[in-house]
Enzyme design. Structure first.
Site, mmCIF file in Angstrom:
data_model
loop_
_atom_site.group_PDB
_atom_site.id
_atom_site.type_symbol
_atom_site.label_atom_id
_atom_site.label_comp_id
_atom_site.label_asym_id
_atom_site.label_seq_id
_atom_site.Cartn_x
_atom_site.Cartn_y
_atom_site.Cartn_z
ATOM 1 N N LYS A 188 0.678 -1.210 0.074
ATOM 2 C CA LYS A 188 0.015 0.008 -0.178
ATOM 3 C C LYS A 188 0.862 1.265 -0.214
ATOM 4 C CE LYS A 188 -3.423 2.718 2.586
ATOM 5 N NZ LYS A 188 -4.027 2.891 3.612
ATOM 6 N N GLY A 234 3.792 -11.517 -1.055
ATOM 7 C CA GLY A 234 2.679 -10.847 -1.822
ATOM 8 C C GLY A 234 2.501 -9.275 -1.334
ATOM 9 N N HIS A 235 2.278 -8.614 -2.202
ATOM 10 C CA HIS A 235 1.754 -7.208 -1.951
ATOM 11 C C HIS A 235 0.458 -6.932 -2.325
ATOM 12 C CE1 HIS A 235 6.243 -5.532 -1.795
ATOM 13 N NE2 HIS A 235 5.811 -6.268 -0.749
ATOM 14 N N GLN A 241 9.387 -9.503 2.077
ATOM 15 C CA GLN A 241 9.309 -9.768 3.471
ATOM 16 C C GLN A 241 9.709 -8.562 4.267
ATOM 17 O OE1 GLN A 241 11.533 -11.867 1.042
ATOM 18 N NE2 GLN A 241 9.718 -13.440 0.700
ATOM 19 N N GLY A 285 -2.242 -17.925 1.811
ATOM 20 C CA GLY A 285 -3.427 -18.078 2.687
ATOM 21 C C GLY A 285 -2.936 -18.591 4.130
ATOM 22 N N LYS A 321 -2.246 -0.402 9.734
ATOM 23 C CA LYS A 321 -3.156 -1.258 10.379
ATOM 24 C C LYS A 321 -3.352 -0.511 11.816
ATOM 25 C CE LYS A 321 -3.500 -5.313 7.818
ATOM 26 N NZ LYS A 321 -3.645 -6.821 7.661
#
Length: 429
Positions: A18, A40-41, A225, A303, A332
């Site tokens: 983000k 993953g981004h 990472q 996942g 967050k």
């Protein structure tokens, strides 16, 4: 001109995607310096979610050049699928994605080796994604790897492939693997087809990126990472196989350290970890599960559920030092809304001794007991807030406490998944 490194300051999954997406607005180039498609981004634009694994997040902005550097390891078939998926969503890829000739290829036998090696470890498994990343880096360091540029020279590729398969056959038998690989000719044919499709993207990217920097344009460096998974500076051996800290920019893109202006450390308002390995501030009680569900803490690539814990100042001090972090982005924050109290780990107890620095010895880290400072939470929602002064007073105190403990200023605060849900305190470009 400004060059900025975006680096994860924890065990990854901090929300770097983000931040890269947001900062790309003022960047000319976004360059990935390490890792493979094991990370993953995730970027949310409007009602659409994009999950990128190899292609830099900057690709979502029209007209921005994206570079996959020599420090990465690349599964060319996965990269092609990712490119195709972007094109299907109307994202231009053909002219603005470059792939380093010197990046190493992930071969089919790398995945077979990784699976067999993990199986032998039993309860001491690293917790890899099984995508062949580690064995590809092993071959790189052993000087037996096959590089992206070899796809442009069929006979060179064939010779390296045949040599490696002879060794791999012996290794897999020794590891007790029953995996049957495709024939040398079949692998050769598949990779040559792949190479032809990728040929327009393959370039001497170190030359390109240094020219762009010398021209005075803005460049954003992104890794995968986080620092605590760095092969040198992380919780070894429970780490990735490359340099995910800021130093990886130099080796992974061919950019000298004197050309880096800023390092923005991305810090989740709490801490998460995927896979095995020590995690001193892990929340074992039901609250950990509540934070996981509220924060959507599941791996973008696999996942897998992420382990959740309180903010760890000890490990963050370490990350700030080894990366030379000049500012922090907190992500967050909204996930902590509604908590009556919030814990912050300020030191560890290791074998009865108080420790304020991140232990290098894995046995010490595994025995570490967190020493907490307890802070007041907030009941009001922080979701979507765009100005620091509008945050609940307890949330403001939480941010200021982090700054004081780490001696680094917070430059950005994310208050939601979407691109626009961000507080910018200090501009990076």
């Amino acid at each position: 001109m400004s060059t900025v490194v975006i680096v994860g300051a924890q065990w990854g999954d901090e929300g770097k995607g983000k931040l890269v997406d947001f900062l790309t607005e003022k960047a000319d180039v976004v360059a990935r310096y390490q890792g493979g498609h094991n990370a993953g981004h995730t970027v949310v634009i409007g009602n659409e979610k994009f999950i990128l694994h190899l292609v830099p997040s900057g690709i979502l902005h029209r007209g921005k050049l994206c570079i996959i550097g020599n420090g990465t390891v690349v599964d060319p078939f996965y990269l092609l699928r990712e490119i195709l998926g972007l094109r299907e969503k109307g994202i231009e890829v053909k002219r603005n994605l470059l792939l380093s000739k010197s990046a190493h290829l992930i071969m089919p036998y790398h995945m077979a080796i990784e699976e067999a090696s993990e199986n032998l470890k039993g309860s001491k498994k690293i917790g890899t994604t099984g995508r062949g990343i580690g064995p590809a880096y092993v071959d790189k360091m052993a000087r037996t790897g096959i590089r992206v540029g070899d796809l442009l020279y069929p006979e060179v590729f064939r010779e390296k492939l045949q040599r490696n398969l002879r060794y791999v056959d012996i290794l897999l038998k020794a590891l007790g693997s029953s995996t049957e690989l495709s024939s040398s000719e079949e692998i050769y044919r598949q990779f040559m087809e792949c190479g032809e499709l990728l040929s327009s993207h393959i370039e001497d990217t170190d030359i390109v990126i240094n020219k762009i920097i010398d021209e005075g344009r803005n460049v954003l460096f992104e890794g995968a990472q986080g620092t605590l998974l760095d092969v040198d500076h992380g919780s070894y051996p429970y780490v990735t196989s490359s340099s995910s800290s800021a130093g990886g920019v130099c080796t992974g893109l061919g950019v000298g350290p004197t050309k880096i202006n800023k390092v923005l450390g991305v810090v989740k308002a709490y801490t998460t970890r995927v896979g095995s390995g020590p995690f001193p501030t892990e929340i074992k009680e039901p609250l950990g599960d509540i934070i996981r569900e509220k924060g959507g803490e599941y791996g973008a690539t696999t996942g897998r559920p992420r382990r959740c814990g309180w903010l760890d100042i000890v490990s963050l001090r370490h990350s700030i030092r080894v990366n030379g972090i000049t500012g922090i982005a907190i992500t967050k924050l909204d996930i902590l809304d509604g908590l009556e109290t919030i814990k912050v780990c300020t030191s560890y107890k290791c074998n009865g001794r108080v420790v304020e620095e991140f232990p290098k010895e894995i046995a010490l880290l595994e025995s570490a007991e967190p020493v907490y400072e307890i802070m007041s939470g907030w009941s009001e929602s922080t979701a979507g807030i765009r100005e620091f002064k509008t945050l609940p007073s307890s949330a403001q105190k939480y941010i200021k406490a982090i700054e004081k403990l780490l001696k680094v200023n917070v430059h950005m605060i994310s208050t939601g998944k979407e691109r626009e849900k961000l507080i910018t305190i200090k501009e990076q470009f």
